[in-house]
Motif scaffolding. Structure first.
Motif, PDB file in Angstrom:
ATOM      1  N   ARG A 131       0.604  -1.461   0.062  1.00  0.00           N
ATOM      2  CA  ARG A 131      -0.336  -0.174  -0.285  1.00  0.00           C
ATOM      3  C   ARG A 131       0.476   1.091  -0.245  1.00  0.00           C
ATOM      4  NH1 ARG A 131      -5.055  -0.277   2.654  1.00  0.00           N
ATOM      5  NH2 ARG A 131      -4.492   1.425   3.826  1.00  0.00           N
ATOM      6  N   THR A 132       2.653   1.406  -0.475  1.00  0.00           N
ATOM      7  CA  THR A 132       2.574   2.681   0.138  1.00  0.00           C
ATOM      8  C   THR A 132       4.275   1.962  -0.175  1.00  0.00           C
ATOM      9  OG1 THR A 132       4.536   1.796   2.013  1.00  0.00           O
ATOM     10  CG2 THR A 132       2.075   2.653   2.599  1.00  0.00           C
ATOM     11  N   PRO A 133       5.264   3.241  -0.790  1.00  0.00           N
ATOM     12  CA  PRO A 133       6.398   3.385  -1.430  1.00  0.00           C
ATOM     13  C   PRO A 133       7.375   1.704  -0.256  1.00  0.00           C
ATOM     14  CG  PRO A 133       5.272   5.420  -1.976  1.00  0.00           C
ATOM     15  CD  PRO A 133       4.447   4.479  -0.737  1.00  0.00           C
ATOM     16  N   LEU A 134       7.458   1.698   0.171  1.00  0.00           N
ATOM     17  CA  LEU A 134       8.020   0.999   1.188  1.00  0.00           C
ATOM     18  C   LEU A 134       7.370  -0.689   1.286  1.00  0.00           C
ATOM     19  CD1 LEU A 134      10.017   0.423   3.776  1.00  0.00           C
ATOM     20  CD2 LEU A 134       8.300   0.681   5.183  1.00  0.00           C
ATOM     21  N   GLY A 135       6.047  -0.476   1.208  1.00  0.00           N
ATOM     22  CA  GLY A 135       5.897  -2.227   0.904  1.00  0.00           C
ATOM     23  C   GLY A 135       5.718  -2.388  -0.221  1.00  0.00           C
ATOM     24  N   ARG A 136       5.669  -2.031  -1.262  1.00  0.00           N
ATOM     25  CA  ARG A 136       5.834  -2.372  -3.160  1.00  0.00           C
ATOM     26  C   ARG A 136       7.777  -2.849  -2.457  1.00  0.00           C
ATOM     27  NH1 ARG A 136       1.265   1.290  -3.609  1.00  0.00           N
ATOM     28  NH2 ARG A 136       3.666   3.358  -3.870  1.00  0.00           N
ATOM     29  N   ASP A 137       8.502  -1.485  -2.017  1.00  0.00           N
ATOM     30  CA  ASP A 137       9.686  -2.075  -2.335  1.00  0.00           C
ATOM     31  C   ASP A 137      10.115  -3.631  -1.613  1.00  0.00           C
ATOM     32  OD1 ASP A 137      13.218  -1.293  -2.360  1.00  0.00           O
ATOM     33  OD2 ASP A 137      12.691  -0.786   0.038  1.00  0.00           O
ATOM     34  N   ARG A 138       9.199  -3.370   0.158  1.00  0.00           N
ATOM     35  CA  ARG A 138       9.660  -5.074   0.171  1.00  0.00           C
ATOM     36  C   ARG A 138       8.909  -5.879   0.116  1.00  0.00           C
ATOM     37  NH1 ARG A 138      11.212  -4.904   6.050  1.00  0.00           N
ATOM     38  NH2 ARG A 138      12.742  -2.289   5.240  1.00  0.00           N
ATOM     39  N   TYR A 139       7.505  -6.472   0.185  1.00  0.00           N
ATOM     40  CA  TYR A 139       7.139  -6.945  -0.873  1.00  0.00           C
ATOM     41  C   TYR A 139       6.455  -7.105  -2.071  1.00  0.00           C
ATOM     42  CZ  TYR A 139       5.494  -7.375   4.554  1.00  0.00           C
ATOM     43  OH  TYR A 139       5.713  -6.994   5.696  1.00  0.00           O
ATOM     44  N   GLY A 140       6.822  -6.163  -3.092  1.00  0.00           N
ATOM     45  CA  GLY A 140       6.722  -6.685  -4.093  1.00  0.00           C
ATOM     46  C   GLY A 140       7.496  -7.871  -4.860  1.00  0.00           C
ATOM     47  N   PRO A 141       8.626  -8.417  -4.591  1.00  0.00           N
ATOM     48  CA  PRO A 141       9.710  -9.147  -4.829  1.00  0.00           C
ATOM     49  C   PRO A 141       8.803 -10.898  -4.412  1.00  0.00           C
ATOM     50  CG  PRO A 141      11.199  -8.196  -3.681  1.00  0.00           C
ATOM     51  CD  PRO A 141      10.022  -7.388  -3.754  1.00  0.00           C
TER      52      PRO A 141
END
Ligand code: SF4
Length: 213
Positions: free
Chosen positions: A151-161
């Motif tokens: 839901r956030t840039p940090l979330g996308r960075d952390r969970y995208g992979p």
């Protein structure tokens, strides 16, 4: 004041890295095959103030926590406690460890979450009932219908992979306290019964288990 089943650190099986995990108490969704029936009773567990729980988070951050996972039970059954807790941990995280992410599990579907205020600070959510008929190999999800959403840039960075990641084995942890043996993680179908059989073959039996009513 949130009512929680338990909390623990470091948990490595419910999100990336070493995390503080907090299991909220109370769930009325009653998914068939739920592995955490001990979290259903809304009067079970124990109340803890947001301030006390935030101190636990502060200790975890000082010990190098990579994030917080809130699970249950159903965290959204206590929206005010969840909102206040996430607001407090987000503020502290921003001061001490901006890269520590906040992940929340809920059994509700996004369409059922009419007021998302309680989740305002979550970097990622895993949504949906546990459906015992739809097994999955996806990491951190119990059934194939459950969706991991950054839901956030940090979330996308952390969970995208990890959105489509299927590890060889479901990450699981076993811990012992003065009352229980407890498991952290999302096992695959049959994992816990296999464990029970393996232990029984070695003469160890459980008196009560959270995955049977
Ligand atoms: S799987 Fe989760 S949402 Fe479903 S009954 Fe169990 S605790 Fe509640």
């Amino acid at each position: 004041m949130p009512r929680v089943n338990r909390y623990g650190f470091p948990v490595t099986a419910l999100g990336p890295g070493r995390r503080l995990a907090v299991w909220f108490q109370g769930c009325a969704l009653a998914c068939r095959g739920c592995l955490a029936r001990d979290t259903w009773d809304p009067g079970g567990g124990a109340e803890i103030t947001v301030a006390e729980l935030t101190r636990v988070w502060a200790d975890a951050l000082r010990d190098g926590a990579d994030g917080l996972t809130v699970s249950g039970g159903e965290p959204l059954a206590q929206p005010d406690g969840l909102r206040d807790f996430l607001a407090a941990v987000a503020e502290l995280r921003d001061d001490l460890a901006p890269a520590a992410d906040l992940l929340v599990y809920t059994g509700y579907e996004p369409s059922e979450i009419s007021d998302g205020t309680a989740l305002a600070h979550a970097d990622a959510v895993i949504t949906g009932r546990y459906d015992v008929t739809r097994p999955t190999r996806l990491i951190w999800r119990g059934s194939a219908n459950q969706v991991l959403t950054p839901r956030t840039p940090l979330g996308r960075d952390r969970y995208g992979p990890y959105l489509d990641h299927e590890p060889d084995r479901a990450p699981m942890q076993v811990a012992v306290d003065d009352r229980d043996v407890w498991f952290a993680g999302v096992p695959r179908r049959g994992d816990l019964n296999r464990l029970r059989r393996e232990l029984a073959a070695r003469g160890i039996t459980f008196k009560e288990v959270s995955w049977r009513g």
